[in-house]
Scaffold this motif. Sequence first.
Motif, PDB file in Angstrom:
ATOM      1  N   LYS A  85       0.421  -1.241   0.396  1.00  0.00           N
ATOM      2  CA  LYS A  85      -0.074  -0.360  -0.087  1.00  0.00           C
ATOM      3  C   LYS A  85       0.867   0.983   0.162  1.00  0.00           C
ATOM      4  CE  LYS A  85      -0.572  -0.388   4.496  1.00  0.00           C
ATOM      5  NZ  LYS A  85      -1.212  -0.896   6.289  1.00  0.00           N
ATOM      6  N   LYS A  86       1.881   1.374  -0.410  1.00  0.00           N
ATOM      7  CA  LYS A  86       3.242   2.144  -0.089  1.00  0.00           C
ATOM      8  C   LYS A  86       2.767   3.251   1.084  1.00  0.00           C
ATOM      9  CE  LYS A  86       3.175   1.772  -5.209  1.00  0.00           C
ATOM     10  NZ  LYS A  86       3.107   2.857  -6.636  1.00  0.00           N
ATOM     11  N   PRO A  87       3.612   2.131   2.274  1.00  0.00           N
ATOM     12  CA  PRO A  87       2.782   3.615   3.651  1.00  0.00           C
ATOM     13  C   PRO A  87       3.778   4.092   3.673  1.00  0.00           C
ATOM     14  CG  PRO A  87       3.675   0.880   3.966  1.00  0.00           C
ATOM     15  CD  PRO A  87       3.369   1.634   2.444  1.00  0.00           C
ATOM     16  N   SER A  88       4.010   5.245   4.486  1.00  0.00           N
ATOM     17  CA  SER A  88       4.944   6.580   4.584  1.00  0.00           C
ATOM     18  C   SER A  88       5.619   5.594   6.112  1.00  0.00           C
ATOM     19  CB  SER A  88       3.899   7.488   5.687  1.00  0.00           C
ATOM     20  OG  SER A  88       3.336   7.766   4.871  1.00  0.00           O
ATOM     21  N   LEU A  89       5.297   4.341   6.268  1.00  0.00           N
ATOM     22  CA  LEU A  89       6.425   4.567   7.290  1.00  0.00           C
ATOM     23  C   LEU A  89       6.163   2.869   7.344  1.00  0.00           C
ATOM     24  CD1 LEU A  89       8.225   4.932  10.220  1.00  0.00           C
ATOM     25  CD2 LEU A  89       6.514   4.824  11.057  1.00  0.00           C
ATOM     26  N   VAL A  90       7.480   1.820   7.145  1.00  0.00           N
ATOM     27  CA  VAL A  90       7.624   0.239   7.772  1.00  0.00           C
ATOM     28  C   VAL A  90       8.461   0.141   8.934  1.00  0.00           C
ATOM     29  CG1 VAL A  90       8.566  -1.791   6.540  1.00  0.00           C
ATOM     30  CG2 VAL A  90       7.607   0.070   5.368  1.00  0.00           C
ATOM     31  N   LEU A  91       7.583  -0.377   9.717  1.00  0.00           N
ATOM     32  CA  LEU A  91       8.548  -0.846  11.364  1.00  0.00           C
ATOM     33  C   LEU A  91       8.262  -2.677  10.840  1.00  0.00           C
ATOM     34  CD1 LEU A  91       5.549   1.019  13.348  1.00  0.00           C
ATOM     35  CD2 LEU A  91       8.133   1.255  12.968  1.00  0.00           C
ATOM     36  N   ALA A  92       9.943  -2.761  10.790  1.00  0.00           N
ATOM     37  CA  ALA A  92      10.007  -4.039  11.194  1.00  0.00           C
ATOM     38  C   ALA A  92      11.155  -4.594  11.864  1.00  0.00           C
ATOM     39  CB  ALA A  92      11.214  -3.819  10.108  1.00  0.00           C
ATOM     40  N   ASP A  93      10.311  -6.275  12.891  1.00  0.00           N
ATOM     41  CA  ASP A  93      11.327  -6.442  13.767  1.00  0.00           C
ATOM     42  C   ASP A  93      11.302  -7.077  13.479  1.00  0.00           C
ATOM     43  OD1 ASP A  93      11.340  -6.487  16.642  1.00  0.00           O
ATOM     44  OD2 ASP A  93       9.793  -6.864  17.477  1.00  0.00           O
ATOM     45  N   GLU A  94      12.947  -7.241  13.742  1.00  0.00           N
ATOM     46  CA  GLU A  94      13.785  -8.866  13.259  1.00  0.00           C
ATOM     47  C   GLU A  94      13.552  -9.233  12.463  1.00  0.00           C
ATOM     48  OE1 GLU A  94      16.372  -9.396  15.844  1.00  0.00           O
ATOM     49  OE2 GLU A  94      15.310  -8.468  18.187  1.00  0.00           O
ATOM     50  N   PRO A  95      13.322  -8.709  11.252  1.00  0.00           N
ATOM     51  CA  PRO A  95      13.195  -8.888   9.065  1.00  0.00           C
ATOM     52  C   PRO A  95      13.882 -10.224   9.086  1.00  0.00           C
ATOM     53  CG  PRO A  95      13.441  -6.793   9.218  1.00  0.00           C
ATOM     54  CD  PRO A  95      14.105  -6.953  10.387  1.00  0.00           C
ATOM     55  N   THR A  96      15.333  -9.728   9.561  1.00  0.00           N
ATOM     56  CA  THR A  96      16.039 -10.987   9.133  1.00  0.00           C
ATOM     57  C   THR A  96      16.520 -12.675   9.784  1.00  0.00           C
ATOM     58  OG1 THR A  96      18.290  -9.967   9.496  1.00  0.00           O
ATOM     59  CG2 THR A  96      17.121  -9.567   7.700  1.00  0.00           C
ATOM     60  N   ALA A  97      15.575 -12.422  11.307  1.00  0.00           N
ATOM     61  CA  ALA A  97      16.157 -12.993  11.849  1.00  0.00           C
ATOM     62  C   ALA A  97      15.780 -14.934  11.554  1.00  0.00           C
ATOM     63  CB  ALA A  97      14.534 -13.599  13.431  1.00  0.00           C
ATOM     64  N   ASN A  98      15.358 -14.943  10.694  1.00  0.00           N
ATOM     65  CA  ASN A  98      14.835 -16.324  10.701  1.00  0.00           C
ATOM     66  C   ASN A  98      15.838 -16.942   9.135  1.00  0.00           C
ATOM     67  OD1 ASN A  98      13.510 -17.352  12.531  1.00  0.00           O
ATOM     68  ND2 ASN A  98      12.255 -16.023  11.863  1.00  0.00           N
ATOM     69  N   LEU A  99      16.284 -15.866   8.540  1.00  0.00           N
ATOM     70  CA  LEU A  99      17.126 -15.923   6.817  1.00  0.00           C
ATOM     71  C   LEU A  99      18.238 -16.102   6.767  1.00  0.00           C
ATOM     72  CD1 LEU A  99      15.577 -12.750   5.729  1.00  0.00           C
ATOM     73  CD2 LEU A  99      14.592 -15.658   5.839  1.00  0.00           C
ATOM     74  N   ASP A 100      18.585 -16.650   6.288  1.00  0.00           N
ATOM     75  CA  ASP A 100      20.414 -17.359   5.953  1.00  0.00           C
ATOM     76  C   ASP A 100      21.090 -15.627   5.407  1.00  0.00           C
ATOM     77  OD1 ASP A 100      19.969 -16.648   3.859  1.00  0.00           O
ATOM     78  OD2 ASP A 100      20.033 -19.517   3.229  1.00  0.00           O
ATOM     79  N   ALA A 101      22.634 -15.557   4.964  1.00  0.00           N
ATOM     80  CA  ALA A 101      23.355 -14.051   4.968  1.00  0.00           C
ATOM     81  C   ALA A 101      22.400 -14.241   3.172  1.00  0.00           C
ATOM     82  CB  ALA A 101      24.297 -14.497   4.606  1.00  0.00           C
ATOM     83  N   ALA A 102      22.516 -14.790   2.613  1.00  0.00           N
ATOM     84  CA  ALA A 102      22.444 -14.627   1.426  1.00  0.00           C
ATOM     85  C   ALA A 102      20.758 -14.002   1.339  1.00  0.00           C
ATOM     86  CB  ALA A 102      22.115 -15.696   0.057  1.00  0.00           C
ATOM     87  N   ASN A 103      19.681 -14.852   2.264  1.00  0.00           N
ATOM     88  CA  ASN A 103      18.545 -13.590   1.568  1.00  0.00           C
ATOM     89  C   ASN A 103      18.494 -12.856   2.681  1.00  0.00           C
ATOM     90  OD1 ASN A 103      16.080 -15.110   0.633  1.00  0.00           O
ATOM     91  ND2 ASN A 103      17.222 -17.182   1.312  1.00  0.00           N
ATOM     92  N   SER A 104      19.138 -12.830   3.365  1.00  0.00           N
ATOM     93  CA  SER A 104      19.187 -11.480   4.374  1.00  0.00           C
ATOM     94  C   SER A 104      19.175  -9.894   3.562  1.00  0.00           C
ATOM     95  CB  SER A 104      19.525 -11.724   5.651  1.00  0.00           C
ATOM     96  OG  SER A 104      19.383 -12.856   6.385  1.00  0.00           O
ATOM     97  N   HIS A 105      20.246 -10.601   2.878  1.00  0.00           N
ATOM     98  CA  HIS A 105      20.979  -9.285   2.063  1.00  0.00           C
ATOM     99  C   HIS A 105      20.456  -8.865   0.593  1.00  0.00           C
ATOM    100  CE1 HIS A 105      24.708  -9.315   4.135  1.00  0.00           C
ATOM    101  NE2 HIS A 105      25.704 -10.037   4.060  1.00  0.00           N
ATOM    102  N   ASN A 106      19.625  -9.855   0.296  1.00  0.00           N
ATOM    103  CA  ASN A 106      19.103 -10.205  -0.965  1.00  0.00           C
ATOM    104  C   ASN A 106      17.461  -9.072  -0.606  1.00  0.00           C
ATOM    105  OD1 ASN A 106      17.402 -10.052  -3.315  1.00  0.00           O
ATOM    106  ND2 ASN A 106      17.606 -12.390  -2.796  1.00  0.00           N
ATOM    107  N   ILE A 107      16.760  -9.123   0.941  1.00  0.00           N
ATOM    108  CA  ILE A 107      15.602  -8.367   1.291  1.00  0.00           C
ATOM    109  C   ILE A 107      15.964  -7.044   1.690  1.00  0.00           C
ATOM    110  CG2 ILE A 107      14.143  -7.814   3.393  1.00  0.00           C
ATOM    111  CD1 ILE A 107      13.463 -11.485   3.031  1.00  0.00           C
ATOM    112  N   LEU A 108      17.340  -6.997   2.346  1.00  0.00           N
ATOM    113  CA  LEU A 108      17.938  -5.501   2.920  1.00  0.00           C
ATOM    114  C   LEU A 108      17.547  -4.936   1.501  1.00  0.00           C
ATOM    115  CD1 LEU A 108      19.895  -6.907   5.571  1.00  0.00           C
ATOM    116  CD2 LEU A 108      17.612  -5.013   5.973  1.00  0.00           C
ATOM    117  N   THR A 109      18.433  -5.072   0.203  1.00  0.00           N
ATOM    118  CA  THR A 109      18.455  -4.418  -0.849  1.00  0.00           C
ATOM    119  C   THR A 109      17.290  -3.961  -1.498  1.00  0.00           C
ATOM    120  OG1 THR A 109      20.487  -5.838  -1.378  1.00  0.00           O
ATOM    121  CG2 THR A 109      20.040  -4.451  -2.621  1.00  0.00           C
TER     122      THR A 109
END
Lengths: 423, 237
Positions: free
Chosen positions: B163-187
């Motif tokens: 919905k293209k919000p003004s604000l995204v709150l992300a609580d430990e978004p990568t806690a369950n991800l491996d390094a490759a996936n984490s970087h992917n998502i953060l990018t």
Amino acid sequence: MIRFLLQGLLRDKSRSLLPVIVVTAGVMLTVWLHAYINGFMGDIIDTNARFSNGHLKVMSKAYADNMDEFPNDLALLDADSMTAVLGKEFPSVSWAQRIRFGGLLDAPDKNGETKAQGPVFGIGLDLLSPGSEEIERLNLKKSLRSGSLPREHFEALISDDFAKKLRVNPGDKVTLISSAMDGSVAIYNFVASGTVSFGSEVLDRGTIIADITDVREALNMPDASGEILGFFKGGYYDDELALSDAGSFNAVHKSAGEFAPVMRSLSQQGNMDQYVKLSSVYASYIAIIFMVAMSLVLWNAGLLGGLRRYGEIGLRLAMGEEKGHVYRTMLTESVVIGLTGSVTGTIIGLFFAWLLQKYGIDMSGIMKGTSIMIPSVVRAHITTPDFYLGFIPGLISTVTGTALSGIGIYKRQTARLFKELEV
Amino acid sequence: MENGLVIETKKLVKKFPVGKGEFIALNGIDLKIGKGEFAGLIGPSGSGKTTLLNIIGSLDMPSSGEAVVLDRPVSTLSSREAASLRKESIGFIFQSYNLLAVHTVFENVEFPLLLLNYNSADRRKMVNDALSWVGLSDKTRSKPPQLSGGECQRVAIARAMVKKPSLVLADEPTANLDAANSHNILTTMETLNRELGTTFLFATHDEKVISYLKRKIFLVDGRIDRDEVKQNQNGEK
Ligand SMILES: Nc1ncnc2c1ncn2[C@@H]1O[C@H](COP(=O)(O)OP(=O)(O)OP(=O)(O)O)[C@@H](O)[C@H]1O
Ligand SMILES: [Mg+2]
């Protein structure tokens, strides 16, 4: 949004199919059990009706006042024409004349000397005229233990235990000593054609059943009958109908004379009143107890269903859905589930009850000889409440359970719902 | 946003009742986060990160002080107003993905749009856009149990972003991800931050996430310990 909720409901079997099955089963049992108890209790009332009370009973006013003593000196005169009038006035009732009497039964030996005797209770009814419903009504054929049913005048049935005590066998002569209508001593000889056993202490202690014309002759009461019993052709006793029939009859025949006829419903005779009330209360009690139990089960199911979904609910709230909206959709879902389950459960329950009402289960093999006080064929009886009764546990409890579990939505901070979801 | 701030907290305190006493989870937080920031709350377990995100996201109420989010003081909002703030302006990404298991990827991402009453053509376009941002265009019909953990998290991100919000709150978004996936998502999130100007606030103690942040707010025992802004960089680590 509605489509989204429906998809969730239909795809998540534990949210739709499972609760619907639970509700259906509970409602089905409630409906069926109620119809069954109703039928069973109704049958017990009916057996009393068949044997002594009728659904309706017409007597002389004076006789009615002392009904328990069957005062035949106060019997209805010209009973045949009275019966004909009743037949016209109440075409949906079949009428049967009866004479009940007490006395002493004497079993003579070969020389005519008394070999044994005992107090006897007698019923005179129509055994001999073709097409008489009385043999069927008292279940005489199945109650026969030895000999045969009376086929001609002077023949009578004697209760089996009593016959053994008097050492009377089918074909033996017995003498009835009683009081005639005019008060004089009546002595009359019968031939015991057979013995019967009804499985009820009261009846098996000492009963003689004879054709009413013989009894009239014996007690010297030509064309008189102590009682005219009416039976609803529908088969079931209906207290409201009986009371209104009796009321309208008595309103017409309210001449003051001692011998004027009065009509009493089954519930207006002796303590049958309490029994009629008791049995309907009893049926409702059992139904209520069962309904409460089912309600607890379904309520719990609703409650668990709600609790299980705190995660989903927390998520929806976090996405910005309003609490009221979430709560209303939960309730709507439970209404849909409760209604679906209640409707199918009621239909299935009614179907099984209908089977049991139509065909009955013949228990006479199991309960040999207990043919009168406890009905040998167990039947259900479907009444109006069966059509809505199941909705109490099915709909109300399910929705209440959900409503209560959903209160958590309001009570807790949304963040708390999330904690519960994450653990 | 009169002063260009998306989030402003003033002496924010949050106490939780514990037994007969109380536990102070946030102890006077003063924080300002402007539009388009890519910031993170960093701190050890129990330092109050989730608590602060919950209050900013209007999922919880402050005990005292105030959090003004998009010009709305959270403590004064009715539950209806809070719901509407979340619905219109805030996207959440949770530590556990919190996807609806019986719904498809498409339907999960579509849900926030249903609440906003978009018509079905708009919804279809927006969901497909969001799924293409996270590289899941080929999985629209899958259901969450059929996806890997990384894919689930990407669905959650698409749901937060759709919905293209003004604000995204992300609580430990990568806690369950491996390094490759984490970087992917953060990018992916970085790109969205840059292209849509969405403000991101993370809560994390994951080094991989921390290295992407342009602003690091260190929390210790419910207080802000340090607040570091990366200088002279354009979102590259
Ligand atoms: N509902 C609650 N009742 C009581 N105490 C709570 C509650 N919620 C959080 N706390 C406490 O507040 C403190 C901060 O919790 P919070 O969840 O914000 O920590 P966190 O920084 O997110 O930790 P983590 O990195 O482990 O997720 C913790 O000590 C926690 O025990
Ligand atoms: Mg946390």
